[in-house]
Design a protein around this motif. Structure first.
Motif, PDB file in Angstrom:
ATOM      1  N   TRP A  21     137.593  89.484 -51.609  1.00 17.28           N
ATOM      2  CA  TRP A  21     137.421  89.035 -50.787  1.00 17.28           C
ATOM      3  C   TRP A  21     135.674  87.969 -51.296  1.00 17.28           C
ATOM      4  CZ3 TRP A  21     136.271  88.886 -45.904  1.00 17.28           C
ATOM      5  CH2 TRP A  21     137.031  89.419 -44.923  1.00 17.28           C
ATOM      6  N   LEU A  22     135.227  87.969 -52.467  1.00 15.15           N
ATOM      7  CA  LEU A  22     134.304  87.080 -52.870  1.00 15.15           C
ATOM      8  C   LEU A  22     134.717  85.522 -53.152  1.00 15.15           C
ATOM      9  CD1 LEU A  22     132.110  89.667 -55.604  1.00 15.15           C
ATOM     10  CD2 LEU A  22     131.273  88.059 -53.131  1.00 15.15           C
ATOM     11  N   TRP A  23     136.003  85.488 -53.548  1.00 10.32           N
ATOM     12  CA  TRP A  23     136.565  84.602 -54.557  1.00 10.32           C
ATOM     13  C   TRP A  23     137.183  83.928 -52.973  1.00 10.32           C
ATOM     14  CZ3 TRP A  23     138.506  82.010 -58.276  1.00 10.32           C
ATOM     15  CH2 TRP A  23     139.679  80.604 -58.130  1.00 10.32           C
ATOM     16  N   TRP A  24     137.830  84.466 -52.343  1.00 11.92           N
ATOM     17  CA  TRP A  24     137.305  83.875 -51.001  1.00 11.92           C
ATOM     18  C   TRP A  24     136.595  82.947 -49.909  1.00 11.92           C
ATOM     19  CZ3 TRP A  24     141.965  80.695 -50.703  1.00 11.92           C
ATOM     20  CH2 TRP A  24     143.214  80.949 -51.910  1.00 11.92           C
ATOM     21  N   LEU A  25     136.019  83.621 -50.132  1.00 12.09           N
ATOM     22  CA  LEU A  25     134.514  83.191 -49.473  1.00 12.09           C
ATOM     23  C   LEU A  25     133.715  82.073 -50.267  1.00 12.09           C
ATOM     24  CD1 LEU A  25     132.859  86.272 -48.380  1.00 12.09           C
ATOM     25  CD2 LEU A  25     133.730  84.873 -46.568  1.00 12.09           C
ATOM     26  N   GLY A  26     133.770  82.419 -51.526  1.00 15.64           N
ATOM     27  CA  GLY A  26     133.369  81.165 -52.181  1.00 15.64           C
ATOM     28  C   GLY A  26     134.396  79.926 -52.362  1.00 15.64           C
ATOM     29  N   VAL A  27     135.761  80.028 -52.252  1.00 19.60           N
ATOM     30  CA  VAL A  27     136.490  78.842 -52.193  1.00 19.60           C
ATOM     31  C   VAL A  27     136.216  78.061 -50.532  1.00 19.60           C
ATOM     32  CG1 VAL A  27     138.648  77.834 -51.530  1.00 19.60           C
ATOM     33  CG2 VAL A  27     138.068  79.767 -53.373  1.00 19.60           C
ATOM     34  N   VAL A  28     136.089  78.682 -49.749  1.00 23.05           N
ATOM     35  CA  VAL A  28     135.783  78.518 -48.086  1.00 23.05           C
ATOM     36  C   VAL A  28     133.913  77.805 -48.422  1.00 23.05           C
ATOM     37  CG1 VAL A  28     135.240  78.987 -45.401  1.00 23.05           C
ATOM     38  CG2 VAL A  28     137.645  79.694 -47.101  1.00 23.05           C
ATOM     39  N   ALA A  29     132.896  78.588 -48.863  1.00 22.08           N
ATOM     40  CA  ALA A  29     131.730  78.661 -49.022  1.00 22.08           C
ATOM     41  C   ALA A  29     131.861  77.150 -49.449  1.00 22.08           C
ATOM     42  CB  ALA A  29     130.800  78.950 -49.771  1.00 22.08           C
ATOM     43  N   ALA A  30     132.816  76.294 -50.660  1.00 25.16           N
ATOM     44  CA  ALA A  30     132.582  75.021 -51.756  1.00 25.16           C
ATOM     45  C   ALA A  30     133.085  73.947 -51.509  1.00 25.16           C
ATOM     46  CB  ALA A  30     132.940  75.654 -52.877  1.00 25.16           C
ATOM     47  N   VAL A  31     134.189  74.405 -49.863  1.00 25.96           N
ATOM     48  CA  VAL A  31     134.609  73.272 -49.810  1.00 25.96           C
ATOM     49  C   VAL A  31     134.115  72.756 -48.667  1.00 25.96           C
ATOM     50  CG1 VAL A  31     137.313  72.480 -47.707  1.00 25.96           C
ATOM     51  CG2 VAL A  31     137.139  73.858 -49.291  1.00 25.96           C
ATOM     52  N   PRO A  32     133.278  72.660 -47.679  1.00 25.33           N
ATOM     53  CA  PRO A  32     131.830  71.863 -47.183  1.00 25.33           C
ATOM     54  C   PRO A  32     131.195  70.749 -47.854  1.00 25.33           C
ATOM     55  CG  PRO A  32     132.529  73.409 -46.165  1.00 25.33           C
ATOM     56  CD  PRO A  32     133.220  74.328 -47.713  1.00 25.33           C
ATOM     57  N   GLY A  33     131.437  71.436 -48.961  1.00 26.82           N
ATOM     58  CA  GLY A  33     130.319  70.560 -49.886  1.00 26.82           C
ATOM     59  C   GLY A  33     131.268  69.975 -50.818  1.00 26.82           C
ATOM     60  N   THR A  34     132.216  69.180 -50.477  1.00 27.57           N
ATOM     61  CA  THR A  34     132.964  67.684 -51.043  1.00 27.57           C
ATOM     62  C   THR A  34     132.896  67.249 -49.719  1.00 27.57           C
ATOM     63  OG1 THR A  34     135.188  68.630 -50.205  1.00 27.57           O
ATOM     64  CG2 THR A  34     134.513  69.494 -52.288  1.00 27.57           C
ATOM     65  N   ALA A  35     132.906  66.962 -48.475  1.00 27.70           N
ATOM     66  CA  ALA A  35     132.153  66.539 -47.983  1.00 27.70           C
ATOM     67  C   ALA A  35     131.032  65.792 -47.900  1.00 27.70           C
ATOM     68  CB  ALA A  35     132.782  67.111 -46.607  1.00 27.70           C
ATOM     69  N   VAL A  36     130.348  66.459 -48.404  1.00 29.26           N
ATOM     70  CA  VAL A  36     128.832  65.662 -48.083  1.00 29.26           C
ATOM     71  C   VAL A  36     128.526  64.464 -48.852  1.00 29.26           C
ATOM     72  CG1 VAL A  36     126.303  66.860 -49.394  1.00 29.26           C
ATOM     73  CG2 VAL A  36     127.548  68.778 -48.332  1.00 29.26           C
ATOM     74  N   THR A  37     127.875  63.645 -48.283  1.00 30.27           N
ATOM     75  CA  THR A  37     128.268  62.639 -48.913  1.00 30.27           C
ATOM     76  C   THR A  37     126.675  61.363 -49.666  1.00 30.27           C
ATOM     77  OG1 THR A  37     127.433  61.552 -46.625  1.00 30.27           O
ATOM     78  CG2 THR A  37     129.697  61.125 -47.226  1.00 30.27           C
ATOM     79  N   PHE A  38     125.455  62.838 -48.712  1.00 33.58           N
ATOM     80  CA  PHE A  38     123.894  62.552 -49.476  1.00 33.58           C
ATOM     81  C   PHE A  38     123.416  63.866 -49.129  1.00 33.58           C
ATOM     82  CE2 PHE A  38     123.997  62.587 -45.009  1.00 33.58           C
ATOM     83  CZ  PHE A  38     122.418  63.232 -44.644  1.00 33.58           C
ATOM     84  N   SER A  39     122.647  64.057 -50.719  1.00 32.28           N
ATOM     85  CA  SER A  39     122.495  65.384 -50.626  1.00 32.28           C
ATOM     86  C   SER A  39     121.208  64.506 -51.859  1.00 32.28           C
ATOM     87  CB  SER A  39     123.298  66.403 -51.665  1.00 32.28           C
ATOM     88  OG  SER A  39     123.611  66.075 -52.715  1.00 32.28           O
ATOM     89  N   PRO A  40     119.772  65.421 -52.171  1.00 28.61           N
ATOM     90  CA  PRO A  40     119.321  65.231 -53.305  1.00 28.61           C
ATOM     91  C   PRO A  40     119.680  65.190 -54.545  1.00 28.61           C
ATOM     92  CG  PRO A  40     118.654  66.902 -51.557  1.00 28.61           C
ATOM     93  CD  PRO A  40     120.133  66.430 -51.498  1.00 28.61           C
ATOM     94  N   THR A  41     120.473  65.752 -55.336  1.00 25.77           N
ATOM     95  CA  THR A  41     121.151  66.022 -56.726  1.00 25.77           C
ATOM     96  C   THR A  41     122.236  64.784 -56.609  1.00 25.77           C
ATOM     97  OG1 THR A  41     122.594  68.122 -55.875  1.00 25.77           O
ATOM     98  CG2 THR A  41     120.315  68.391 -56.787  1.00 25.77           C
ATOM     99  N   GLY A  42     123.539  65.018 -55.503  1.00 22.82           N
ATOM    100  CA  GLY A  42     124.413  64.317 -55.522  1.00 22.82           C
ATOM    101  C   GLY A  42     125.671  65.378 -55.527  1.00 22.82           C
ATOM    102  N   ARG A  43     126.380  65.055 -55.361  1.00 21.76           N
ATOM    103  CA  ARG A  43     128.197  65.242 -55.297  1.00 21.76           C
ATOM    104  C   ARG A  43     128.276  65.917 -56.593  1.00 21.76           C
ATOM    105  NH1 ARG A  43     132.908  63.346 -51.894  1.00 21.76           N
ATOM    106  NH2 ARG A  43     131.808  62.393 -50.961  1.00 21.76           N
ATOM    107  N   ARG A  44     128.777  64.739 -57.500  1.00 15.34           N
ATOM    108  CA  ARG A  44     129.024  65.310 -58.431  1.00 15.34           C
ATOM    109  C   ARG A  44     128.508  65.595 -59.167  1.00 15.34           C
ATOM    110  NH1 ARG A  44     129.080  60.023 -61.548  1.00 15.34           N
ATOM    111  NH2 ARG A  44     130.954  59.088 -60.390  1.00 15.34           N
ATOM    112  N   ILE A  45     126.755  66.192 -59.867  1.00 16.96           N
ATOM    113  CA  ILE A  45     125.864  66.956 -60.295  1.00 16.96           C
ATOM    114  C   ILE A  45     126.060  68.045 -59.665  1.00 16.96           C
ATOM    115  CG2 ILE A  45     123.671  67.678 -60.773  1.00 16.96           C
ATOM    116  CD1 ILE A  45     122.997  64.581 -60.677  1.00 16.96           C
ATOM    117  N   GLY A  46     126.074  68.720 -58.337  1.00 17.05           N
ATOM    118  CA  GLY A  46     126.740  69.904 -58.102  1.00 17.05           C
ATOM    119  C   GLY A  46     127.986  70.611 -58.371  1.00 17.05           C
ATOM    120  N   VAL A  47     129.491  69.873 -58.820  1.00 13.97           N
ATOM    121  CA  VAL A  47     130.866  69.982 -58.504  1.00 13.97           C
ATOM    122  C   VAL A  47     130.569  70.506 -60.136  1.00 13.97           C
ATOM    123  CG1 VAL A  47     133.013  69.424 -58.707  1.00 13.97           C
ATOM    124  CG2 VAL A  47     131.765  69.089 -56.141  1.00 13.97           C
ATOM    125  N   THR A  48     129.570  69.759 -61.077  1.00 22.82           N
ATOM    126  CA  THR A  48     129.016  70.065 -62.616  1.00 22.82           C
ATOM    127  C   THR A  48     128.569  70.880 -62.457  1.00 22.82           C
ATOM    128  OG1 THR A  48     129.955  67.034 -62.946  1.00 22.82           O
ATOM    129  CG2 THR A  48     128.958  69.360 -64.664  1.00 22.82           C
TER     130      THR A  48
END
Length: 180
Positions: A21-48
């Motif tokens: 459950w934690l694995w799949w909730l994490g995967v589903v919660a992380a996917v929308p983060g790849t579509a974020v175009t602007f954030s205070p930290t940026g996508r690259r920093i967030g993924v790293t």
């Protein structure tokens, strides 16, 4: 020892259900983060940061109190003949039912955190799930070395493990489906 009939649930199944459950909730919660175009930290920093959190969370959830299952297995007693052994599905359903609101809150927080640090909280959840899956593999190793399955009363003290033969129940050592 308790007199009368009571129910036992597999230790490895409860750990493995939490991992899934934690694995799949994490995967589903992380996917929308790849579509974020602007954030205070940026996508690259967030993924790293999420990748680092994944590794740390997996290591911590695997290593913290890792010997607990081995210690409790040493003190385990044989299960009585009057016990009822829960199926994998029943154990999984009961685990999710008791924790559904916590899972929902954690998921919503992980998705909402994508606005600040994309993908990081989802990858953190996935890391905890991966660490718990590794822990279920450790429980499988304990069960195979003792040639017995570890069970616990879902409504009683979780520290009191009981043992049955390796062929009992519908789950293989480690909590996975038994291959027929």
């Amino acid at each position: 020892m308790v007199r009368g009939a009571y129910t036992l649930a597999r230790v490895a199944v409860t750990v493995r259900v939490a991992a899934g459950w934690l694995w799949w909730l994490g995967v589903v919660a992380a996917v929308p983060g790849t579509a974020v175009t602007f954030s205070p930290t940026g996508r690259r920093i967030g993924v790293t940061a999420g990748a680092a959190l994944f590794v740390v969370a997996a290591a911590v959830s695997f290593l913290v109190r890792r010997g607990r299952h081995a210690e409790r297995a040493k003190g385990a007693s044989r299960a009585a003949k009057s016990v009822f052994l829960q199926d994998r599905k029943v154990t999984a359903r009961a685990w999710v039912r008791r924790r559904r609101w916590w899972l929902l809150v954690v998921f919503v927080l992980a998705v909402a955190s994508n606005a600040v640090l994309p993908c990081a909280a989802g990858m953190l959840l996935g890391g905890v799930g991966a660490g718990l899956w590794l822990r279920s593999r450790g429980v499988a190793r304990i069960e195979r070395s003792r040639d017995a399955l570890l069970w616990v009363r879902p409504d009683g003290n979780p520290a009191l493990y009981q043992l049955t033969g390796i062929a009992a129940g519908d789950a293989a050592p480690g909590g996975g489906r038994r291959r027929r």
